[in-house]
Scaffold this motif. Structure first.
Motif, PDB file in Angstrom:
ATOM      1  N   GLY A 251      40.339  77.948  29.076  1.00 39.48           N
ATOM      2  CA  GLY A 251      40.749  77.039  29.762  1.00 39.48           C
ATOM      3  C   GLY A 251      40.821  75.720  28.744  1.00 39.48           C
ATOM      4  N   ALA A 252      40.556  75.699  27.749  1.00 43.40           N
ATOM      5  CA  ALA A 252      40.307  74.543  26.717  1.00 43.40           C
ATOM      6  C   ALA A 252      41.761  74.155  26.572  1.00 43.40           C
ATOM      7  CB  ALA A 252      39.737  74.794  25.547  1.00 43.40           C
ATOM      8  N   THR A 253      42.840  74.849  26.497  1.00 44.11           N
ATOM      9  CA  THR A 253      44.164  74.345  25.915  1.00 44.11           C
ATOM     10  C   THR A 253      44.647  73.437  27.066  1.00 44.11           C
ATOM     11  OG1 THR A 253      45.067  76.506  27.024  1.00 44.11           O
ATOM     12  CG2 THR A 253      44.553  76.321  24.583  1.00 44.11           C
ATOM     13  N   VAL A 254      44.241  73.404  28.297  1.00 44.24           N
ATOM     14  CA  VAL A 254      44.980  72.810  29.433  1.00 44.24           C
ATOM     15  C   VAL A 254      44.354  71.472  29.569  1.00 44.24           C
ATOM     16  CG1 VAL A 254      45.835  74.894  30.573  1.00 44.24           C
ATOM     17  CG2 VAL A 254      43.819  73.949  31.172  1.00 44.24           C
ATOM     18  N   ARG A 255      43.129  71.219  28.811  1.00 49.14           N
ATOM     19  CA  ARG A 255      42.552  69.885  29.032  1.00 49.14           C
ATOM     20  C   ARG A 255      43.033  68.703  28.533  1.00 49.14           C
ATOM     21  NH1 ARG A 255      36.079  71.377  28.895  1.00 49.14           N
ATOM     22  NH2 ARG A 255      36.063  73.212  30.375  1.00 49.14           N
ATOM     23  N   THR A 256      43.239  67.853  29.301  1.00 48.96           N
ATOM     24  CA  THR A 256      43.756  66.533  29.026  1.00 48.96           C
ATOM     25  C   THR A 256      42.903  65.376  29.231  1.00 48.96           C
ATOM     26  OG1 THR A 256      44.415  66.268  31.131  1.00 48.96           O
ATOM     27  CG2 THR A 256      45.994  67.348  29.708  1.00 48.96           C
ATOM     28  N   CYS A 257      43.491  64.099  29.016  1.00 58.75           N
ATOM     29  CA  CYS A 257      42.669  63.059  29.165  1.00 58.75           C
ATOM     30  C   CYS A 257      41.755  62.764  30.627  1.00 58.75           C
ATOM     31  CB  CYS A 257      43.202  61.621  28.915  1.00 58.75           C
ATOM     32  SG  CYS A 257      43.710  61.397  27.330  1.00 58.75           S
ATOM     33  N   ARG A 258      42.545  63.426  31.812  1.00 56.91           N
ATOM     34  CA  ARG A 258      42.152  63.510  33.008  1.00 56.91           C
ATOM     35  C   ARG A 258      41.141  64.603  33.307  1.00 56.91           C
ATOM     36  NH1 ARG A 258      45.189  60.140  36.237  1.00 56.91           N
ATOM     37  NH2 ARG A 258      47.184  59.652  35.637  1.00 56.91           N
ATOM     38  N   ASN A 259      41.155  65.598  32.391  1.00 57.96           N
ATOM     39  CA  ASN A 259      40.119  66.611  32.323  1.00 57.96           C
ATOM     40  C   ASN A 259      39.521  66.784  31.112  1.00 57.96           C
ATOM     41  OD1 ASN A 259      38.769  68.773  33.230  1.00 57.96           O
ATOM     42  ND2 ASN A 259      40.249  70.264  33.016  1.00 57.96           N
ATOM     43  N   PRO A 260      38.843  65.786  30.432  1.00 56.94           N
ATOM     44  CA  PRO A 260      38.184  65.738  29.123  1.00 56.94           C
ATOM     45  C   PRO A 260      37.241  66.768  28.601  1.00 56.94           C
ATOM     46  CG  PRO A 260      37.171  63.981  30.241  1.00 56.94           C
ATOM     47  CD  PRO A 260      38.140  64.718  31.319  1.00 56.94           C
TER      48      PRO A 260
ATOM     49  N   ARG B  86      32.735  46.264  24.099  1.00 56.09           N
ATOM     50  CA  ARG B  86      33.852  46.359  24.822  1.00 56.09           C
ATOM     51  C   ARG B  86      34.350  47.716  25.016  1.00 56.09           C
ATOM     52  NH1 ARG B  86      38.479  42.157  22.762  1.00 56.09           N
ATOM     53  NH2 ARG B  86      38.076  43.553  20.843  1.00 56.09           N
ATOM     54  N   LEU B  87      34.773  48.243  26.281  1.00 58.38           N
ATOM     55  CA  LEU B  87      35.245  49.477  26.317  1.00 58.38           C
ATOM     56  C   LEU B  87      36.461  49.724  25.301  1.00 58.38           C
ATOM     57  CD1 LEU B  87      35.046  49.903  30.262  1.00 58.38           C
ATOM     58  CD2 LEU B  87      33.575  50.448  28.641  1.00 58.38           C
ATOM     59  N   THR B  88      37.276  49.010  25.464  1.00 54.79           N
ATOM     60  CA  THR B  88      38.582  49.120  24.501  1.00 54.79           C
ATOM     61  C   THR B  88      38.230  49.536  23.065  1.00 54.79           C
ATOM     62  OG1 THR B  88      38.486  46.856  24.029  1.00 54.79           O
ATOM     63  CG2 THR B  88      40.050  47.518  25.843  1.00 54.79           C
ATOM     64  N   ASP B  89      36.911  48.710  22.546  1.00 52.87           N
ATOM     65  CA  ASP B  89      36.419  49.217  21.018  1.00 52.87           C
ATOM     66  C   ASP B  89      35.712  50.550  21.286  1.00 52.87           C
ATOM     67  OD1 ASP B  89      37.104  46.684  20.329  1.00 52.87           O
ATOM     68  OD2 ASP B  89      35.452  45.860  20.761  1.00 52.87           O
ATOM     69  N   VAL B  90      35.232  50.907  22.260  1.00 51.84           N
ATOM     70  CA  VAL B  90      34.511  52.282  22.276  1.00 51.84           C
ATOM     71  C   VAL B  90      35.743  53.441  22.455  1.00 51.84           C
ATOM     72  CG1 VAL B  90      33.134  54.059  23.666  1.00 51.84           C
ATOM     73  CG2 VAL B  90      32.510  51.385  23.415  1.00 51.84           C
ATOM     74  N   VAL B  91      36.775  53.195  23.063  1.00 51.75           N
ATOM     75  CA  VAL B  91      37.781  54.004  23.355  1.00 51.75           C
ATOM     76  C   VAL B  91      38.524  54.223  21.707  1.00 51.75           C
ATOM     77  CG1 VAL B  91      40.151  54.590  24.322  1.00 51.75           C
ATOM     78  CG2 VAL B  91      38.135  53.860  25.872  1.00 51.75           C
ATOM     79  N   PHE B  92      38.906  53.068  21.204  1.00 52.23           N
ATOM     80  CA  PHE B  92      39.447  53.222  19.992  1.00 52.23           C
ATOM     81  C   PHE B  92      38.569  53.716  18.959  1.00 52.23           C
ATOM     82  CE2 PHE B  92      40.130  51.183  15.804  1.00 52.23           C
ATOM     83  CZ  PHE B  92      41.324  51.473  15.481  1.00 52.23           C
ATOM     84  N   ASP B  93      37.185  53.685  18.866  1.00 53.56           N
ATOM     85  CA  ASP B  93      36.354  54.096  17.877  1.00 53.56           C
ATOM     86  C   ASP B  93      36.248  55.728  17.882  1.00 53.56           C
ATOM     87  OD1 ASP B  93      36.122  51.868  16.705  1.00 53.56           O
ATOM     88  OD2 ASP B  93      34.230  51.421  17.543  1.00 53.56           O
TER      89      ASP B  93
ATOM     90  N   TYR C  76      36.569  60.505  16.011  1.00 50.42           N
ATOM     91  CA  TYR C  76      36.324  61.628  16.206  1.00 50.42           C
ATOM     92  C   TYR C  76      37.835  62.450  16.795  1.00 50.42           C
ATOM     93  CZ  TYR C  76      31.436  60.450  16.360  1.00 50.42           C
ATOM     94  OH  TYR C  76      30.379  60.114  16.088  1.00 50.42           O
ATOM     95  N   GLY C  77      38.814  61.600  16.858  1.00 52.09           N
ATOM     96  CA  GLY C  77      40.410  62.515  17.264  1.00 52.09           C
ATOM     97  C   GLY C  77      40.202  62.751  18.835  1.00 52.09           C
ATOM     98  N   LEU C  78      39.393  62.035  19.458  1.00 53.27           N
ATOM     99  CA  LEU C  78      39.319  62.197  21.086  1.00 53.27           C
ATOM    100  C   LEU C  78      39.751  61.262  21.886  1.00 53.27           C
ATOM    101  CD1 LEU C  78      35.274  63.305  21.211  1.00 53.27           C
ATOM    102  CD2 LEU C  78      37.405  64.990  21.230  1.00 53.27           C
ATOM    103  N   ASP C  79      40.671  61.706  22.775  1.00 54.76           N
ATOM    104  CA  ASP C  79      41.501  60.755  23.875  1.00 54.76           C
ATOM    105  C   ASP C  79      40.558  60.928  24.804  1.00 54.76           C
ATOM    106  OD1 ASP C  79      43.701  60.185  22.216  1.00 54.76           O
ATOM    107  OD2 ASP C  79      44.428  62.365  22.689  1.00 54.76           O
ATOM    108  N   ILE C  80      39.830  59.762  25.127  1.00 51.02           N
ATOM    109  CA  ILE C  80      38.874  59.602  26.368  1.00 51.02           C
ATOM    110  C   ILE C  80      39.392  58.418  27.230  1.00 51.02           C
ATOM    111  CG2 ILE C  80      36.427  59.140  26.944  1.00 51.02           C
ATOM    112  CD1 ILE C  80      36.873  61.459  25.271  1.00 51.02           C
ATOM    113  N   SER C  81      39.696  58.629  28.508  1.00 46.78           N
ATOM    114  CA  SER C  81      39.831  57.946  29.368  1.00 46.78           C
ATOM    115  C   SER C  81      38.926  56.573  29.598  1.00 46.78           C
ATOM    116  CB  SER C  81      40.271  58.638  30.721  1.00 46.78           C
ATOM    117  OG  SER C  81      38.838  58.871  31.595  1.00 46.78           O
TER     118      SER C  81
END
Length: 344
Positions: A20-29, A51-58, A63-68
């Motif tokens: 099920g890894a292929t169907v995981r998105t930002c809403r299901n990280p 700041r949260l924005t800095d954490v999301v960007f880093d 790591y190439g991760l899209d985290i909500s």
């Protein structure tokens, strides 16, 4: 696995995943809040205002991760919860820290006061009180600082009583009381206010003050209603200002310790101690390069004042008092360090 050699050999590769890894998105990280907190833990501890924005960007950049933002917020809040517990532990470490300071720096002064009944400090969050000296070369010299539960008269009195243990002696000290009022930008009166503050005599001060009040009597009266001239003018001040009429040391000190303020208290105190130690070391090295006894800036002023006064004639009245024939002539007492011009 080949039984004869023990080598793992892949003979067929099927790229279809059933996990099920292929169907995981930002809403299901793939990366949950627990993993986020583990990754950013050290960073949030050292920089509590991360700041949260800095954490999301880093996380995306490194790591190439899209985290909500929701998952990121949960992860950071978990770390901050641990940091809050660190604050409780940090207060417990203060007694050990004060003993270590006195052992390694015998001339230091440390005073810890807490509720004797429960053996605890009133609260974690507090206010910073500090006594900062301003050097003649515009440098900052932290003298003492304290963490108190709130800024009030009793805590300031406690701080000043303890400050006497650090700067005790017969020398008269001048304290600068900061009052932040932006009069100049409202009505452009800074120049006239500056002339009042620097007036050397009461008569001169009264003349300048009348001109100031005529500009806008209502505003000036409201501005100075609780501020007696003895606190801000040369003419009424009973102590010695040493040529300093204003001070920005408070803002400079706050900026200097800005990052450390949000750390647990033991780490905060130790970081400030380290900054002061580095500052003293840098200045010690710098002063070895001075050609004279005093700092270059003041030496330049001294030479300039000497050259300006070379044409003046001096008459001696007695061992301590002299008359300087300038424009106008003045009476100087070198022992009392006074001059009839009301400036020294």
């Amino acid at each position: 696995m080949l039984p004869s050699t023990g080598v793992l050999c892949i003979k067929r590769f099927n790229s279809v995943h059933t996990c099920g890894a292929t169907v995981r998105t930002c809403r299901n990280p793939r990366m949950g809040s627990d993993l986020v907190s583990a990754v950013v833990a050290d960073r949030v501890r050292d920089q509590p205002l991360t700041r949260l924005t800095d954490v999301v960007f880093d996380l995306k950049n490194e790591y190439g991760l899209d985290i909500s933002y929701q998952v990121t917020w949960l992860g950071v809040e978990k770390v901050r919860g641990e940091v809050y517990r660190d604050h409780a532990t940090s207060f417990d470490q203060l007694r050990w820290y004060s003993d270590a300071v006195m052992q390694k720096n015998p001339n230091s002064y440390v005073n810890l006061e807490f509720d004797q009944k429960i053996g605890r400090f009133p609260r974690f969050k507090g206010n910073l009180l500090a006594a900062i000296a301003k050097g003649v070369n515009q440098g900052l010299f932290p003298v003492a600082f304290a963490i108190v539960d709130s800024e009030n008269s009793s805590n300031w009195e406690w701080f000043l009583r303890n400050l006497k243990e650090v700067v005790g002696g017969k020398r008269t000290l001048t304290f600068d009381r900061i009052k932040y009022v932006n009069v100049s930008q409202k009505i452009g009166l800074m120049r006239k206010l500056w002339e009042c503050a620097h007036a050397p005599t009461v008569t001169c001060f009264n003349e300048k003050f009348e001109l100031l009040k005529k500009c806008n009597p209502a505003v000036i009266e409201d501005f100075l209603k609780d501020l007696h001239p003895k606190h801000w003018s040369n003419a009424y001040f009973s102590g010695r200002r040493y040529g300093e009429m204003c001070s920005n040391t408070t803002e400079s000190f706050n900026n200097w310790v800005g990052q450390a303020r949000h750390l647990p208290i033991a780490r905060w105190v130790d970081m400030v101690r380290g900054q002061i130690m580095e500052q003293m070391s840098e200045r010690r090295v710098k002063c070895t390069k001075w050609a004279g006894v005093i700092c270059p800036k003041m030496e330049k002023k001294l030479v300039s004042a000497y050259n300006d006064s070379r044409a003046w004639c001096v008459s001696q009245a007695n061992d301590d008092v002299y008359e300087v024939h300038s424009h106008p002539s003045v009476l100087v007492d070198v022992v009392k360090q006074t001059c009839s011009c009301f400036q020294w």
